[in-house]
Design a protein around this motif. Sequence first.
Motif, PDB file in Angstrom:
ATOM      1  N   GLN A 159       0.842  -1.190   0.000  1.00 44.43           N
ATOM      2  CA  GLN A 159       0.000   0.000   0.000  1.00 44.43           C
ATOM      3  C   GLN A 159       0.881   1.245   0.000  1.00 44.43           C
ATOM      4  O   GLN A 159       1.930   1.277   0.646  1.00 44.43           O
ATOM      5  N   THR A 160       0.443   2.286  -0.716  1.00 40.49           N
ATOM      6  CA  THR A 160       1.183   3.538  -0.759  1.00 40.49           C
ATOM      7  C   THR A 160       1.138   4.196   0.614  1.00 40.49           C
ATOM      8  O   THR A 160       0.086   4.286   1.241  1.00 40.49           O
ATOM      9  N   VAL A 161       2.293   4.656   1.068  1.00 35.87           N
ATOM     10  CA  VAL A 161       2.406   5.309   2.362  1.00 35.87           C
ATOM     11  C   VAL A 161       2.706   6.787   2.130  1.00 35.87           C
ATOM     12  O   VAL A 161       3.675   7.126   1.457  1.00 35.87           O
ATOM     13  N   THR A 162       1.871   7.650   2.658  1.00 38.37           N
ATOM     14  CA  THR A 162       2.078   9.084   2.553  1.00 38.37           C
ATOM     15  C   THR A 162       2.840   9.545   3.791  1.00 38.37           C
ATOM     16  O   THR A 162       2.422   9.246   4.912  1.00 38.37           O
ATOM     17  N   PRO A 163       3.959  10.260   3.592  1.00 41.48           N
ATOM     18  CA  PRO A 163       4.693  10.723   4.764  1.00 41.48           C
ATOM     19  C   PRO A 163       3.851  11.718   5.558  1.00 41.48           C
ATOM     20  O   PRO A 163       3.050  12.454   4.970  1.00 41.48           O
ATOM     21  N   PRO A 164       4.006  11.744   6.873  1.00 42.83           N
ATOM     22  CA  PRO A 164       3.218  12.683   7.682  1.00 42.83           C
ATOM     23  C   PRO A 164       3.624  14.120   7.362  1.00 42.83           C
ATOM     24  O   PRO A 164       4.765  14.369   6.969  1.00 42.83           O
ATOM     25  N   PRO A 165       2.696  15.062   7.500  1.00 43.47           N
ATOM     26  CA  PRO A 165       3.043  16.460   7.224  1.00 43.47           C
ATOM     27  C   PRO A 165       4.052  16.970   8.254  1.00 43.47           C
ATOM     28  O   PRO A 165       4.096  16.497   9.393  1.00 43.47           O
ATOM     29  N   ASP A 166       4.840  17.940   7.846  1.00 46.32           N
ATOM     30  CA  ASP A 166       5.825  18.544   8.740  1.00 46.32           C
ATOM     31  C   ASP A 166       5.081  19.367   9.789  1.00 46.32           C
ATOM     32  O   ASP A 166       4.389  20.332   9.446  1.00 46.32           O
ATOM     33  N   PRO A 167       5.205  19.019  11.083  1.00 45.89           N
ATOM     34  CA  PRO A 167       4.462  19.759  12.112  1.00 45.89           C
ATOM     35  C   PRO A 167       4.931  21.201  12.251  1.00 45.89           C
ATOM     36  O   PRO A 167       4.222  22.026  12.804  1.00 45.89           O
ATOM     37  N   ASN A 168       6.118  21.514  11.764  1.00 41.45           N
ATOM     38  CA  ASN A 168       6.635  22.874  11.862  1.00 41.45           C
ATOM     39  C   ASN A 168       6.302  23.727  10.651  1.00 41.45           C
ATOM     40  O   ASN A 168       6.615  24.908  10.614  1.00 41.45           O
ATOM     41  N   ALA A 169       5.671  23.128   9.632  1.00 36.62           N
ATOM     42  CA  ALA A 169       5.360  23.861   8.402  1.00 36.62           C
ATOM     43  C   ALA A 169       4.293  24.916   8.662  1.00 36.62           C
ATOM     44  O   ALA A 169       3.354  24.701   9.429  1.00 36.62           O
ATOM     45  N   LEU A 170       4.446  26.049   8.016  1.00 34.48           N
ATOM     46  CA  LEU A 170       3.477  27.132   8.125  1.00 34.48           C
ATOM     47  C   LEU A 170       2.119  26.647   7.632  1.00 34.48           C
ATOM     48  O   LEU A 170       2.028  26.072   6.544  1.00 34.48           O
ATOM     49  N   PRO A 171       1.057  26.845   8.410  1.00 39.71           N
ATOM     50  CA  PRO A 171      -0.272  26.399   7.967  1.00 39.71           C
ATOM     51  C   PRO A 171      -0.711  27.132   6.695  1.00 39.71           C
ATOM     52  O   PRO A 171      -0.376  28.294   6.488  1.00 39.71           O
ATOM     53  N   GLU A 172      -1.466  26.426   5.860  1.00 39.80           N
ATOM     54  CA  GLU A 172      -2.035  27.054   4.672  1.00 39.80           C
ATOM     55  C   GLU A 172      -3.090  28.056   5.103  1.00 39.80           C
ATOM     56  O   GLU A 172      -3.628  27.983   6.203  1.00 39.80           O
ATOM     57  N   ASN A 173      -3.404  28.983   4.218  1.00 43.00           N
ATOM     58  CA  ASN A 173      -4.427  30.008   4.477  1.00 43.00           C
ATOM     59  C   ASN A 173      -4.144  30.773   5.761  1.00 43.00           C
ATOM     60  O   ASN A 173      -5.044  31.006   6.571  1.00 43.00           O
ATOM     61  N   SER A 174      -2.867  31.154   5.942  1.00 41.25           N
ATOM     62  CA  SER A 174      -2.492  31.877   7.159  1.00 41.25           C
ATOM     63  C   SER A 174      -2.118  33.323   6.864  1.00 41.25           C
ATOM     64  O   SER A 174      -1.323  33.923   7.572  1.00 41.25           O
ATOM     65  N   GLY A 175      -2.722  33.879   5.820  1.00 41.53           N
ATOM     66  CA  GLY A 175      -2.515  35.283   5.525  1.00 41.53           C
ATOM     67  C   GLY A 175      -1.400  35.532   4.532  1.00 41.53           C
ATOM     68  O   GLY A 175      -0.786  34.607   4.009  1.00 41.53           O
ATOM     69  N   LYS A 176      -1.140  36.805   4.307  1.00 40.70           N
ATOM     70  CA  LYS A 176      -0.097  37.260   3.380  1.00 40.70           C
ATOM     71  C   LYS A 176       0.667  38.402   4.025  1.00 40.70           C
ATOM     72  O   LYS A 176       0.146  39.125   4.863  1.00 40.70           O
ATOM     73  N   GLY A 177       1.895  38.586   3.583  1.00 45.80           N
ATOM     74  CA  GLY A 177       2.714  39.693   4.074  1.00 45.80           C
ATOM     75  C   GLY A 177       3.297  39.417   5.444  1.00 45.80           C
ATOM     76  O   GLY A 177       3.196  38.314   5.980  1.00 45.80           O
ATOM     77  N   LYS A 178       3.912  40.439   6.005  1.00 44.38           N
ATOM     78  CA  LYS A 178       4.532  40.312   7.319  1.00 44.38           C
ATOM     79  C   LYS A 178       3.454  40.053   8.360  1.00 44.38           C
ATOM     80  O   LYS A 178       2.475  40.797   8.443  1.00 44.38           O
ATOM     81  N   ARG A 179       3.658  38.997   9.166  1.00 46.88           N
ATOM     82  CA  ARG A 179       2.646  38.641  10.154  1.00 46.88           C
ATOM     83  C   ARG A 179       3.196  37.653  11.173  1.00 46.88           C
ATOM     84  O   ARG A 179       4.193  36.987  10.934  1.00 46.88           O
TER      85      ARG A 179
END
Length: 191
Positions: A51-71
Amino acid sequence: MASVVLITAAALVGVGVLAVQANGSAPNKSATTTIDKPAQPQPPSTNQSGQTVTPPPDPNALPENSGKGKRVVYSLGKSRVWLVGADEKVQLSAPSVAGTVSPAPGTYPVSKWYTTNQGGDRTAVQYQVLWGPSSNNTKFGFDAVAGLPADQMPPKPASGTTTGGVRLTQNDALAVWQFATVKGTQVVVVP
């Protein structure tokens, strides 16, 4: 006996000549030569069952839809804070300890900051950056518990206390304080 030695020596010379000729006929490539090959996609990882195994997401990665620009981005679910520059590059990703009162997801302006102050739970804090909804723009804040070692995570707020303070190590709170104490800095709260 001498003929055996001569035959062996002749054979070794012959092998040497063939090796030199082979080396001379090989294509001459410099160390900086690159070969343009289309990138081959890596086959997906599979488990023992195929079965294909998907690696777990990086817990330190910036969440999607978290705004734009300096923040400053604060994730309620990950208990994590990110400092994101105007160039969209993460400058810091740090674990945090949530207060007893949680903000609703949304975007809030930084309203005030103090080098030392007292948290809503009467704890002495430093590097406090306050923010919140327009009805109470100082309801929440990032800070560090005063007196702890610079890299020690603070404890959870005592039960029965009320605080909107998002606690960080002193090192991380100082980084947030230096980053966010510029007029117009936004705090983006994500689930």
